[in-house]
Design a protein around this motif. Sequence first.
Motif: not given
Length: 205
Positions: A24, A28, A44-45, A48, A57, A64
């Motif tokens: 992640l 990012f 988006a982070a 997620t 997830e 993401f």
Amino acid sequence: MPQLFSTEGLVYRYMMRLYQIMLLNLMFIISCLPIVTIGAAITAAYGTAFRMQQHSEGNILHTFIQKFKEEWKKSTIVWLSLLGLLIFTWLGYPVIRTLLFSSQISFYAGMLLLTIGLLILLYLFPLLARFDNKLSIAAVNALLLSIRHIPYSILIFLLCVGGGFVFPFYLPKLFILWLFLGGGTVIYGSSLIFSKVFQVYDTIE
């Protein structure tokens, strides 16, 4: 003892979560590189991270990217507005500073506006990631929620400031560790707190 290291064991689950946070964090950072995409990358982070908490997830990369595409427009509007405000403040700093310290009223009014802005910004991207609302509604909700849950707001603020700025500057020997885990850890950690606030009002779709 063998069960401890099995795919259902505690060690495996923690190591898998650590791997997901690293992934992640990597996505990012890459998504933030064009600068203009920072807002969408944050949203988006968070999106997620919320899915990770629900164990829904799926593929982290696909989740993401999906959240990035879904919230690209609103998140970018927020980010570019903030960026424009920062540039304006930087260019007009001498004038703003003079006005700010011209009287106690102007100083406290300026601090109040700054506090309100920070509270809205703190909640806005997670709200965009969690709920499907218009940007104006999300901004109002961000302010209301941040004030209503002020203890959580303070905790999230300290986590973001500590993990995003204090840690890498005051512990430079651990900079590599921060580089691999920093952003992902801060976002995932704060998303746990945001979930406690948001679950009162709704659940993930």
